[in-house]
Enzyme design. Structure first.
Site, PDB file in Angstrom:
ATOM      1  N   ASP A   1      67.446  54.582  62.329  1.00 48.72           N
ATOM      2  CA  ASP A   1      68.618  54.320  61.510  1.00 48.72           C
ATOM      3  C   ASP A   1      68.665  52.827  61.870  1.00 48.72           C
ATOM      4  O   ASP A   1      68.688  52.458  63.164  1.00 48.72           O
ATOM      5  CB  ASP A   1      69.568  55.096  61.724  1.00 48.72           C
ATOM      6  CG  ASP A   1      69.574  56.515  61.128  1.00 48.72           C
ATOM      7  OD1 ASP A   1      68.895  56.758  60.206  1.00 48.72           O
ATOM      8  OD2 ASP A   1      70.024  57.439  62.073  1.00 48.72           O
TER       9      ASP A   1
ATOM     10  N   ASP B   1      67.644  57.583  53.479  1.00 47.90           N
ATOM     11  CA  ASP B   1      69.299  58.058  53.466  1.00 47.90           C
ATOM     12  C   ASP B   1      69.823  57.629  52.331  1.00 47.90           C
ATOM     13  O   ASP B   1      70.476  58.200  51.420  1.00 47.90           O
ATOM     14  CB  ASP B   1      70.204  58.003  54.739  1.00 47.90           C
ATOM     15  CG  ASP B   1      69.602  58.537  55.832  1.00 47.90           C
ATOM     16  OD1 ASP B   1      68.978  59.602  55.849  1.00 47.90           O
ATOM     17  OD2 ASP B   1      69.740  58.046  56.903  1.00 47.90           O
TER      18      ASP B   1
END
Length: 210
Positions: free
Chosen positions: A149, A183
């Site tokens: 991330d 995401d």
């Protein structure tokens, strides 16, 4: 929307997702950040669990390694289900809005599962150093990779006033989660289904009206 256009959407999302993850992994140490704006940072972390770092071992009497394996296998079944749904709605010539949304969701889910399945055996650790791709000393094993991330939007970073009950004096940050391109694709796909629900499911809406 044709299957070629759907596959193009999936391929583009996967390409951007994996290129950004590999770049971050091979250029950033863990928790290293770069300020783009005051409200947007590139902040490298890794997620070994589900959303917001939740792990099955936090709730079940199993090891963290077993919990990670179960979660990865569950994701594989979920992706298979989404993939079948995508193929079915394309075959039935469903509305373009629905196919686009499901294509984004499928691409995002596939992007993150690539990390979970393979990253543990192709990268070494990022703690205190920059990771190496195709390392001779990988940090994990197959099905035990960590999702990369890097997108962080702390648009509000302040402290609650002392007069606010319970929260007074505590820090408040919005938006807290750190996420990635995959995401974003999933969230966009879900958002399209919610906002353009009538366009995505016109027959369902018609039946309800009847």
């Amino acid at each position: 929307m044709s299957i070629k256009k759907s596959l193009l959407v999936v391929a583009l999302v996967l390409l951007v997702d994996q290129v950004t993850k590999i770049y971050i992994k091979t250029h950033f140490e863990y928790e290293h950040s770069v300020d783009i704006f005051s409200w947007f940072k590139i902040y490298f972390i890794e997620n070994s669990g589900a959303a917001w770092g939740t792990k099955l071992s936090d709730f079940l009497p199993i090891s963290e390694s077993a919990g990670k394996l179960i979660l990865t296998i569950f994701r594989l079944f979920a992706i298979a289900g989404i993939g079948y749904w995508l193929w079915d709605i394309i075959k039935k010539q469903s509305p373009r809005t629905l196919i686009l949304a499901v294509s984004l969701i499928f691409a995002g889910a596939l992007g993150n599962i690539i990390d979970s399945v393979f990253y543990g055996v192709v990268f070494d650790d990022s703690f205190g150093k920059v990771a190496t791709l195709f390392s001779d000393d990988p940090y994990g094993k197959l099905f035990h990779g960590r999702v990369v991330d890097m997108l962080y939007f702390p648009m509000i970073d302040t402290t609650w006033p002392d007069w606010v009950p319970y929260f007074g004096g505590k820090s408040f940050r919005f938006f807290e989660p750190v996420f990635n391109i995959a995401d974003t694709a999933i969230s966009t796909g879900v958002g399209i289904l919610i906002v353009f629900n009538k366009k995505a499911f016109p027959k369902v809406e018609k039946k309800k009206e009847d």
